[in-house]
Design a protein around this motif. Structure first.
Motif, PDB file in Angstrom:
ATOM      1  N   GLY A 140       0.829  -1.219   0.126  1.00 53.77           N
ATOM      2  CA  GLY A 140      -0.060   0.055   0.001  1.00 53.77           C
ATOM      3  C   GLY A 140       0.879   1.363  -0.231  1.00 53.77           C
ATOM      4  O   GLY A 140       0.532   2.212  -0.716  1.00 53.77           O
ATOM      5  N   GLN A 143       2.112   1.854  -3.431  1.00 54.86           N
ATOM      6  CA  GLN A 143       1.293   2.441  -4.384  1.00 54.86           C
ATOM      7  C   GLN A 143       0.904   3.802  -4.102  1.00 54.86           C
ATOM      8  O   GLN A 143       0.836   4.713  -5.063  1.00 54.86           O
ATOM      9  N   ARG A 144       1.042   4.310  -3.035  1.00 52.19           N
ATOM     10  CA  ARG A 144       1.147   5.608  -2.465  1.00 52.19           C
ATOM     11  C   ARG A 144       2.177   6.548  -2.987  1.00 52.19           C
ATOM     12  O   ARG A 144       2.296   7.676  -3.661  1.00 52.19           O
ATOM     13  N   PHE A 164      -5.003  -0.996  -7.155  1.00 58.83           N
ATOM     14  CA  PHE A 164      -5.078  -1.790  -5.858  1.00 58.83           C
ATOM     15  C   PHE A 164      -5.367  -3.496  -6.081  1.00 58.83           C
ATOM     16  O   PHE A 164      -5.541  -4.051  -4.937  1.00 58.83           O
ATOM     17  N   SER A 165      -4.795  -3.673  -7.029  1.00 56.90           N
ATOM     18  CA  SER A 165      -5.542  -5.075  -7.437  1.00 56.90           C
ATOM     19  C   SER A 165      -4.559  -6.243  -6.782  1.00 56.90           C
ATOM     20  O   SER A 165      -5.059  -7.384  -6.525  1.00 56.90           O
ATOM     21  N   LEU A 167      -3.368  -5.861  -3.824  1.00 52.21           N
ATOM     22  CA  LEU A 167      -3.403  -5.647  -2.375  1.00 52.21           C
ATOM     23  C   LEU A 167      -4.238  -6.519  -1.708  1.00 52.21           C
ATOM     24  O   LEU A 167      -5.297  -6.734  -2.263  1.00 52.21           O
ATOM     25  N   ARG A 172      -6.170  -2.779   0.784  1.00 50.50           N
ATOM     26  CA  ARG A 172      -6.743  -2.101  -0.388  1.00 50.50           C
ATOM     27  C   ARG A 172      -7.764  -0.963  -0.080  1.00 50.50           C
ATOM     28  O   ARG A 172      -7.680  -0.009  -0.523  1.00 50.50           O
ATOM     29  N   GLU A 173      -8.542  -1.234   0.976  1.00 49.52           N
ATOM     30  CA  GLU A 173      -9.541  -0.244   1.374  1.00 49.52           C
ATOM     31  C   GLU A 173      -8.720   0.956   1.941  1.00 49.52           C
ATOM     32  O   GLU A 173      -9.080   2.210   1.484  1.00 49.52           O
ATOM     33  N   THR A 175      -5.658   1.749   1.494  1.00 54.05           N
ATOM     34  CA  THR A 175      -4.986   2.751   0.396  1.00 54.05           C
ATOM     35  C   THR A 175      -5.749   3.467  -0.966  1.00 54.05           C
ATOM     36  O   THR A 175      -5.711   4.473  -1.102  1.00 54.05           O
ATOM     37  N   ARG A 176      -6.805   2.846  -0.956  1.00 59.89           N
ATOM     38  CA  ARG A 176      -8.003   3.264  -1.615  1.00 59.89           C
ATOM     39  C   ARG A 176      -8.564   4.775  -1.196  1.00 59.89           C
ATOM     40  O   ARG A 176      -8.713   5.676  -1.924  1.00 59.89           O
ATOM     41  N   THR A 194     -10.713   0.005 -13.428  1.00 63.71           N
ATOM     42  CA  THR A 194     -10.907  -1.041 -12.536  1.00 63.71           C
ATOM     43  C   THR A 194     -12.017  -2.025 -13.097  1.00 63.71           C
ATOM     44  O   THR A 194     -12.856  -1.678 -13.691  1.00 63.71           O
ATOM     45  N   GLU A 199     -15.027  -0.510  -5.881  1.00 66.64           N
ATOM     46  CA  GLU A 199     -14.027   0.565  -6.001  1.00 66.64           C
ATOM     47  C   GLU A 199     -14.529   1.637  -6.639  1.00 66.64           C
ATOM     48  O   GLU A 199     -14.266   2.837  -6.547  1.00 66.64           O
TER      49      GLU A 199
END
Length: 357
Positions: A140, A143-144, A164-165, A167, A172-173, A175-176, A194, A199
Motif C-alpha cells: 500500500g 502504491q501511494r 489496488f489489484s 493488495l 486495499r480499502e 490505500t483506496r 477497475t 471501487e
C-alpha cells in the motif's frame, strides 16, 4: 489540471479484432472518473490510448483544448503532461522513495526535500520514509509513493491502471481511501481503470461502464446503481433480483406480489416486463397469511451483514441482504416484503451477464 475529451476512438489489434468501437468520453476538469468493466472489455486499451502508449485507428483525444491524438497529429506520451500509476506501482528499486518521487522533476526541483515531504504528506505517508528503498515499504505504501511520483510534476491528468489489484482486502480499502483523498486534495483530474464495482462506486464522481469495446453508460455512481441502463449493467454493478412481471394498473405483478415500479430508460408502462430489485430491498419475517413466502436455502455471514438465499415456490432462487443479527435458519420458511420500488425493463430476454459484461 485539464479536462479530458475522447471522441470516436476505435482500436483493433491482431486479425483486425475490434477492441474499442467509437468510444466517446468526457471527464470534467478536477473530477474523478472510473472506467468499469471485466477483463477484455477495452478499458486498459482506452487508458493506454489516452496516455499515448498506443495509437488509435481513428478518433481524437484532447486535454482541455489541446488535441494530443487525432486531427493529423500525435503528441508523444512524454510530452502530454499525464501522470500514470501502473498496477504494481512500478517504482525504481535502485532509487529511494525521494528519488522515485522526484525522478520526473527538473534537476533543480529534485533537490527540493520540502516538495518530496509535501507530496508524501499529501498521499498520507510520513516524510521520514523519504530515505527508504521501495522494498522496505508495504504494498500500500508503494502504491501511494507511485501516486506521489505521478503528481510531482503537476500533470494535467492522472491515469490509474487497477492500482489496488495486488493488495489484500484491508490494505486495499485503506490505500483506496488515501489515494482518493490525495487526488481530491490536489485537485487532479483522474481516470481509474477497475473491474471492482465497489471501487468504482465509492471513489468516482462518474462511472463509465464498458462492454465489448463500447461505452454503454456514463453517469454518477448513485444513478448507475439505482437506474442502470439495462439489465446486464444492473447485474454487473451489484447483486440483483430479476423477476418476470406483468405491469398492470401501476403495479408489477410478480412472484413477490404486487409491487410499485418505475420504468427504466427504455422500459415499459404496461404488459410483460422484467423487473429489477436490489437484495437490500427484500425484508424477511415469520410466515404471514397472504404474504409471499420462500424457503431459506442458505445464509452467507459476513459480520457486518449477511446474504440470505431464498427459494421461491416457482423454483427461482433470489437473495436478500440483511444485517448480521437475528438471521433465519436454513430450511425454514419466511415471508418476504419489498421496500421501495422496482425498476421495469422490457420483457425481451436479457443477455447472460457473465458473457456480456
Amino acid at each position: 489540471m485539464s479536462s479530458l475529451t475522447v471522441r470516436g476512438l476505435t482500436k483493433s489489434f491482431a486479425a483486425a479484432i475490434p477492441v474499442l468501437t467509437g468510444v466517446d468520453l468526457h471527464v470534467p476538469e478536477g473530477s474523478f472518473t472510473a472506467l468499469l468493466g471485466p477483463s477484455g472489455c477495452g478499458k486498459t486499451t482506452l487508458l493506454r490510448l489516452i496516455a499515448g502508449f498506443e495509437e488509435p485507428d481513428s478518433g481524437t483525444v484532447a486535454l482541455g483544448e489541446r488535441v494530443v491524438t487525432g486531427a493529423g497529429r500525435s503528441v508523444p506520451a512524454r510530452r502530454r503532461g499525464i501522470g500514470f500509476v501502473p498496477q504494481e506501482g512500478g517504482l525504481f528499486p535502485h532509487l529511494t522513495v525521494a528519488g522515485n518521487i522526484s525522478f520526473g522533476l527538473p534537476r533543480r526541483q529534485r533537490r527540493d526535500g520540502a516538495r518530496v515531504a509535501e507530496l508524501l504528506r499529501l498521499v498520507g505517508l510520513d516524510p521520514a520514509l523519504a530515505d527508504r528503498s521501495p522494498h522496505q515499504l508495504s504494498g500500500g505504501q508503494q502504491q501511494r509513493v507511485a501516486l506521489a511520483r505521478a503528481l510531482a510534476p503537476e500533470p494535467s491528468l492522472v491515469l490509474l491502471d487497477e492500482p489496488f489489484s495486488s493488495l489484500d482486502a484491508a490494505l486495499r480499502e485503506e490505500t483506496r481511501v488515501a489515494v482518493s483523498a490525495a487526488l481530491s486534495a490536489s485537485g487532479a483530474t483522474a481516470v481509474l481503470v477497475t473491474h471492482d464495482q465497489a471501487e468504482a462506486l465509492s471513489m468516482a464522481d462518474q462511472v463509465a461502464v464498458l462492454r465489448g469495446g463500447r461505452l454503454v453508460q456514463l453517469t454518477d455512481p448513485r444513478t448507475l446503481y439505482r437506474r442502470p441502463g439495462d439489465l446486464d449493467v444492473a447485474t454487473f454493478v451489484g447483486e440483483a433480483v430479476v423477476l418476470e412481471a406483468e405491469l398492470r394498473g401501476g403495479l408489477a405483478l410478480c412472484a413477490l406480489g404486487e409491487l410499485p415500479y418505475e420504468p427504466a430508460a427504455d422500459g415499459v408502462l404496461e404488459g410483460a416486463a422484467r423487473i429489477l430489485l436490489r437484495p437490500e430491498q427484500l425484508r424477511l419475517s415469520a410466515p404471514r397469511p397472504a404474504a409471499p413466502t420462500a424457503r431459506v436455502s442458505s445464509v452467507d455471514y459476513y459480520g457486518h451483514d449477511s446474504r440470505v438465499w431464498l427459494d421461491l415456490p416457482d423454483g427461482l432462487r433470489v437473495s436478500a441482504r440483511l444485517d448480521g443479527a437475528d438471521l433465519p435458519v436454513a430450511g425454514t420458511d419466511v415471508s418476504i416484503t419489498v421496500r421501495g420500488t422496482a425498476l421495469a425493463f422490457p420483457a425481451r430476454a436479457s443477455r447472460d451477464a457473465a458473457a456480456a459484461l
